[in-house]
Scaffold this motif. Structure first.
Motif, mmCIF file in Angstrom:
data_model
loop_
_atom_site.group_PDB
_atom_site.id
_atom_site.type_symbol
_atom_site.label_atom_id
_atom_site.label_comp_id
_atom_site.label_asym_id
_atom_site.label_seq_id
_atom_site.Cartn_x
_atom_site.Cartn_y
_atom_site.Cartn_z
ATOM 1 N N ARG A 102 10.527 5.624 -7.974
ATOM 2 C CA ARG A 102 10.323 4.179 -8.158
ATOM 3 C C ARG A 102 11.244 3.556 -9.204
ATOM 4 N NH1 ARG A 102 7.298 6.083 -4.451
ATOM 5 N NH2 ARG A 102 5.427 4.968 -3.790
ATOM 6 N N ILE A 103 12.494 4.041 -9.275
ATOM 7 C CA ILE A 103 13.450 3.464 -10.211
ATOM 8 C C ILE A 103 13.879 2.103 -9.664
ATOM 9 C CG2 ILE A 103 15.692 3.741 -11.351
ATOM 10 C CD1 ILE A 103 13.481 5.837 -12.107
ATOM 11 N N CYS A 104 13.729 1.069 -10.477
ATOM 12 C CA CYS A 104 14.094 -0.267 -10.021
ATOM 13 C C CYS A 104 14.428 -1.174 -11.198
ATOM 14 C CB CYS A 104 12.981 -0.880 -9.184
ATOM 15 S SG CYS A 104 11.398 -1.000 -10.029
ATOM 16 N N VAL A 105 15.304 -2.132 -10.917
ATOM 17 C CA VAL A 105 15.744 -3.116 -11.902
ATOM 18 C C VAL A 105 15.790 -4.462 -11.195
ATOM 19 C CG1 VAL A 105 17.642 -3.830 -13.408
ATOM 20 C CG2 VAL A 105 17.107 -1.394 -13.163
ATOM 21 N N LEU A 106 15.295 -5.499 -11.856
ATOM 22 C CA LEU A 106 15.357 -6.836 -11.272
ATOM 23 C C LEU A 106 16.807 -7.226 -10.986
ATOM 24 C CD1 LEU A 106 12.728 -8.810 -13.401
ATOM 25 C CD2 LEU A 106 12.425 -7.747 -11.135
ATOM 26 N N LYS A 107 16.991 -7.976 -9.915
ATOM 27 C CA LYS A 107 18.329 -8.317 -9.436
ATOM 28 C C LYS A 107 19.235 -8.889 -10.527
ATOM 29 C CE LYS A 107 18.672 -9.761 -5.231
ATOM 30 N NZ LYS A 107 18.628 -10.534 -3.991
ATOM 31 N N ASN A 108 18.726 -9.812 -11.341
ATOM 32 C CA ASN A 108 19.578 -10.454 -12.352
ATOM 33 C C ASN A 108 19.917 -9.543 -13.532
ATOM 34 O OD1 ASN A 108 17.089 -10.460 -13.564
ATOM 35 N ND2 ASN A 108 17.065 -12.630 -14.054
ATOM 36 N N ILE A 136 12.041 -5.887 -17.029
ATOM 37 C CA ILE A 136 13.162 -6.033 -16.090
ATOM 38 C C ILE A 136 13.427 -4.757 -15.294
ATOM 39 C CG2 ILE A 136 14.311 -7.813 -17.467
ATOM 40 C CD1 ILE A 136 16.341 -5.502 -18.246
ATOM 41 N N GLY A 137 12.761 -3.650 -15.645
ATOM 42 C CA GLY A 137 12.994 -2.396 -14.938
ATOM 43 C C GLY A 137 11.790 -1.485 -15.050
ATOM 44 N N ALA A 138 11.754 -0.482 -14.170
ATOM 45 C CA ALA A 138 10.614 0.439 -14.159
ATOM 46 C C ALA A 138 11.008 1.745 -13.482
ATOM 47 C CB ALA A 138 9.424 -0.196 -13.438
ATOM 48 N N GLY A 139 10.172 2.733 -13.668
ATOM 49 C CA GLY A 139 10.311 4.014 -12.999
ATOM 50 C C GLY A 139 9.087 4.853 -13.297
ATOM 51 N N ARG A 140 8.962 5.950 -12.574
ATOM 52 C CA ARG A 140 7.861 6.860 -12.864
ATOM 53 C C ARG A 140 8.332 8.294 -12.711
ATOM 54 N NH1 ARG A 140 3.637 6.257 -7.704
ATOM 55 N NH2 ARG A 140 4.742 7.739 -6.386
ATOM 56 N N ASN A 183 14.372 11.031 -4.478
ATOM 57 C CA ASN A 183 14.762 10.571 -3.148
ATOM 58 C C ASN A 183 15.432 9.226 -3.328
ATOM 59 O OD1 ASN A 183 13.644 12.819 -1.882
ATOM 60 N ND2 ASN A 183 11.640 11.857 -1.698
ATOM 61 N N ALA A 184 16.758 9.219 -3.176
ATOM 62 C CA ALA A 184 17.543 8.008 -3.418
ATOM 63 C C ALA A 184 17.748 7.232 -2.130
ATOM 64 C CB ALA A 184 18.908 8.387 -3.991
ATOM 65 N N GLN A 185 17.587 5.916 -2.222
ATOM 66 C CA GLN A 185 18.016 5.085 -1.112
ATOM 67 C C GLN A 185 19.518 5.316 -0.960
ATOM 68 O OE1 GLN A 185 16.766 1.026 -1.665
ATOM 69 N NE2 GLN A 185 14.623 1.604 -1.884
ATOM 70 N N THR A 186 20.008 5.391 0.267
ATOM 71 C CA THR A 186 21.399 5.795 0.469
ATOM 72 C C THR A 186 22.392 4.878 -0.245
ATOM 73 O OG1 THR A 186 21.414 4.678 2.618
ATOM 74 C CG2 THR A 186 20.996 7.052 2.614
ATOM 75 N N HIS A 187 22.088 3.600 -0.375
ATOM 76 C CA HIS A 187 23.012 2.711 -1.082
ATOM 77 C C HIS A 187 23.105 3.056 -2.568
ATOM 78 C CE1 HIS A 187 20.236 0.196 -3.412
ATOM 79 N NE2 HIS A 187 19.398 0.392 -2.420
ATOM 80 N N ALA A 188 22.081 3.756 -3.108
ATOM 81 C CA ALA A 188 22.059 4.114 -4.532
ATOM 82 C C ALA A 188 22.617 5.513 -4.808
ATOM 83 C CB ALA A 188 20.633 4.017 -5.071
ATOM 84 N N GLU A 212 0.823 -1.214 0.000
ATOM 85 C CA GLU A 212 0.000 0.000 0.000
ATOM 86 C C GLU A 212 0.860 1.268 0.000
ATOM 87 O OE1 GLU A 212 0.322 -1.641 4.172
ATOM 88 O OE2 GLU A 212 -0.310 -2.470 2.249
ATOM 89 N N GLU A 213 2.128 1.167 0.374
ATOM 90 C CA GLU A 213 3.045 2.307 0.247
ATOM 91 C C GLU A 213 3.682 2.331 -1.141
ATOM 92 O OE1 GLU A 213 5.848 3.403 3.371
ATOM 93 O OE2 GLU A 213 4.742 2.093 4.733
ATOM 94 N N GLU A 214 3.907 1.156 -1.699
ATOM 95 C CA GLU A 214 4.576 1.077 -3.003
ATOM 96 C C GLU A 214 3.644 1.543 -4.131
ATOM 97 O OE1 GLU A 214 6.741 0.844 -6.210
ATOM 98 O OE2 GLU A 214 7.435 0.977 -4.159
ATOM 99 N N ILE A 215 2.458 1.001 -4.192
ATOM 100 C CA ILE A 215 1.465 1.419 -5.192
ATOM 101 C C ILE A 215 0.591 2.447 -4.474
ATOM 102 C CG2 ILE A 215 -0.347 0.668 -6.775
ATOM 103 C CD1 ILE A 215 2.461 -0.559 -7.368
#
Length: 140
Positions: free
Chosen positions: A70-76, A54-58, A105-110, A32-35
């Motif tokens: 919401r920038i994301c890429v599947l692990k593989n 394999i990836g997405a963003g908005r 807003n970047a996760q600190t590891h990114a 409910e926080e993600e969507i």
């Protein structure tokens, strides 16, 4: 790998499927926080490799800024340029829309990834969905 602006319900579902895997399953963000309430106000992007998402963003516009989310890429698929390709597509879309200041807003590891592509940290660390983040900005 191909990044495209979402134009159909299937492409939107493909983007959501990547986001669910990365954020909900891997990082334990509540669904409910993600969507969230901003989905309909956003331009969505999805990345395909051999027809598979394999990836997405908005992207959305807030107070004259482009907000990259919401920038994301599947692990593989990570470490092969997918994240940069998604960001390049979003930045090109922003410029085409006459938006030249982008914020995220970047996760600190990114943070190092975003710094490498020209973003600068403009905030102290803060928590979002239980994950440490920093706000970053770039002029395009």
């Amino acid at each position: 790998m191909t990044v495209k602006v979402v134009e159909s319900q299937q492409e939107l579902e493909d983007a959501y499927s990547v986001r669910r895997v990365v954020f909900v399953e891997e990082q334990h963000v509540p669904i409910e926080e993600e969507i969230d309430q901003y989905e309909e106000d956003s331009v969505h992007f999805v990345m395909y490799n051999n027809g598979l998402p394999i990836g997405a963003g908005r992207f959305r516009v807030i107070d004259g800024f482009g907000k990259v989310e919401r920038i994301c890429v599947l692990k593989n698929a990570r470490k092969h340029g997918a994240g940069k390709a998604i960001m390049d597509s979003i930045e090109a879309y922003a410029v085409d829309s006459s938006i030249h200041k982008l914020k995220l807003n970047a996760q600190t590891h990114a943070v190092p990834f975003y710094e490498k592509i020209g973003y600068k940290v403009i905030s102290n660390e803060f928590m979002d969905a239980g994950i440490p983040h920093k706000t970053m900005m770039k002029n395009v």
